[in-house]
Design a protein around this motif. Sequence first.
Motif, short mmCIF file in Angstrom:
data_model
loop_
_atom_site.label_atom_id
_atom_site.label_comp_id
_atom_site.label_asym_id
_atom_site.label_seq_id
_atom_site.Cartn_x
_atom_site.Cartn_y
_atom_site.Cartn_z
N ASN A 32 0.83 -1.20 0.00
CA ASN A 32 0.00 0.00 0.00
C ASN A 32 0.86 1.25 0.00
O ASN A 32 2.08 1.18 0.20
N ARG A 34 0.86 5.31 1.47
CA ARG A 34 0.24 6.29 2.36
C ARG A 34 0.84 7.66 2.12
O ARG A 34 2.01 7.78 1.78
N TYR A 36 1.39 11.10 4.35
CA TYR A 36 1.36 11.67 5.69
C TYR A 36 1.57 13.17 5.60
O TYR A 36 2.29 13.67 4.73
N GLN A 38 3.04 16.29 7.96
CA GLN A 38 3.80 16.55 9.16
C GLN A 38 3.94 18.05 9.37
O GLN A 38 4.64 18.74 8.63
N GLY A 41 7.50 20.57 13.94
CA GLY A 41 7.62 20.25 15.35
C GLY A 41 6.68 19.16 15.83
O GLY A 41 6.57 18.93 17.04
N ARG A 42 6.02 18.49 14.90
CA ARG A 42 5.08 17.43 15.29
C ARG A 42 5.36 16.16 14.50
O ARG A 42 6.13 16.17 13.54
N GLY A 43 4.76 15.07 14.93
CA GLY A 43 4.92 13.82 14.20
C GLY A 43 4.00 13.76 13.00
O GLY A 43 2.99 14.48 12.94
N PRO A 44 4.31 12.93 12.02
CA PRO A 44 3.45 12.78 10.84
C PRO A 44 2.08 12.22 11.20
O PRO A 44 1.95 11.43 12.13
N SER A 46 -1.34 10.41 9.31
CA SER A 46 -1.78 9.76 8.08
C SER A 46 -2.95 10.51 7.45
O SER A 46 -3.92 10.86 8.12
N ILE A 89 4.69 13.55 3.27
CA ILE A 89 5.59 12.41 3.10
C ILE A 89 4.83 11.25 2.48
O ILE A 89 3.73 10.90 2.94
N SER A 93 4.50 0.80 1.63
CA SER A 93 4.64 -0.41 2.44
C SER A 93 4.74 -1.62 1.52
O SER A 93 4.02 -1.72 0.53
N MET A 99 8.96 -0.76 5.00
CA MET A 99 8.41 0.50 4.56
C MET A 99 9.52 1.34 3.96
O MET A 99 10.65 1.33 4.44
N PHE A 101 10.33 5.34 2.82
CA PHE A 101 9.85 6.70 3.00
C PHE A 101 10.42 7.63 1.94
O PHE A 101 11.63 7.58 1.65
N ALA A 103 11.46 11.56 0.88
CA ALA A 103 12.11 12.63 1.65
C ALA A 103 11.14 13.75 1.99
O ALA A 103 11.45 14.61 2.81
N GLY B 42 15.55 12.85 5.73
CA GLY B 42 14.16 12.47 5.89
C GLY B 42 14.01 11.44 7.00
O GLY B 42 14.86 11.31 7.87
N LEU B 90 11.46 10.02 16.28
CA LEU B 90 10.02 9.79 16.30
C LEU B 90 9.70 8.36 16.68
O LEU B 90 10.36 7.42 16.23
N PHE B 105 2.09 8.42 14.93
CA PHE B 105 3.35 8.97 15.40
C PHE B 105 3.17 9.86 16.62
O PHE B 105 2.16 10.55 16.78
N GLY B 106 4.20 9.85 17.47
CA GLY B 106 4.28 10.79 18.57
C GLY B 106 4.87 12.11 18.09
O GLY B 106 5.25 12.23 16.93
N PRO B 107 5.00 13.08 18.99
CA PRO B 107 5.50 14.40 18.61
C PRO B 107 7.01 14.44 18.42
O PRO B 107 7.53 15.39 17.86
N ARG B 110 13.45 15.96 20.22
CA ARG B 110 14.50 16.64 19.44
C ARG B 110 15.79 16.59 20.23
O ARG B 110 15.88 17.16 21.32
#
Lengths: 111, 114
Positions: A32, A34, A36, A38, A41-44, A46, A89, A93, A99, A101, A103, B42, B90, B105-107, B110
């Motif tokens: 599959n 996906r 994402y 982002q 300052g935060r996580g990605p 979906s 991003i 998969s 997986m 990714f 860039a 990345g 992450l 995902f978490g935050p 850093r």
Amino acid sequence: KNQVEQSPQSLIILEGKNCTLQCNYTVSPFSNLRWYKQDTGRGPVSLTIMTFSENTKSNGRYTATLDADTKQSSLHITASQLSDSASYICVVSLNNNDMRFGAGTRLTVKP
Amino acid sequence: KAGVTQTPRYLIKTRGQQVTLSCSPISGHRSVSWYQQTPGQGLQFLFEYFSETQRNKGNFPGRFSGRQFSNSRSEMNVSTLELGDSALYLCASRPQVGPQETQYFGPGTRLLVL
């Protein structure tokens, strides 16, 4: 060489405009794909997931397409908003749980 | 449900030191993965744990290690820190291992190595 290539690397558009981000991949066996989002300052997070048999999937103003024959995907953002400013991003998969990714594409929406 | 949490959020270390990062997955999620994210490279996969066992490992040196506890919480350790280890780390959790399972995902933590 990255097996998932995204373009452009960065993009600046005006609020309200549409844009399309590209993802080309060479990996297999494909399970599959996906997209994402982002925020800085935060996580990605979906946005969409597409399997081999799906060629389009929408999530609000986000529409992803997949051409499994040419191994290309795109993410189209309609009527962009300032909050769309983020990195996008592409993640492929594989059937073996691997997986790959991309860039990412850094999108900036300006007022 | 609470999301994936990571502690600490920010960390400054010096070369040669070691560091331990912590990740608490979403309740009920048994798989935890770790990633390193740098502007130039990345997202790069470090490892994935499921039921306290490492299921998959990326191409990182042995200085990077991890473990998972019986409550699915996970820790990642980096020994003998190098300047190049400065990155956003992450953690992501999912209910099970498998390509159809979406990761959450978490935050991130850093890490800055001076």
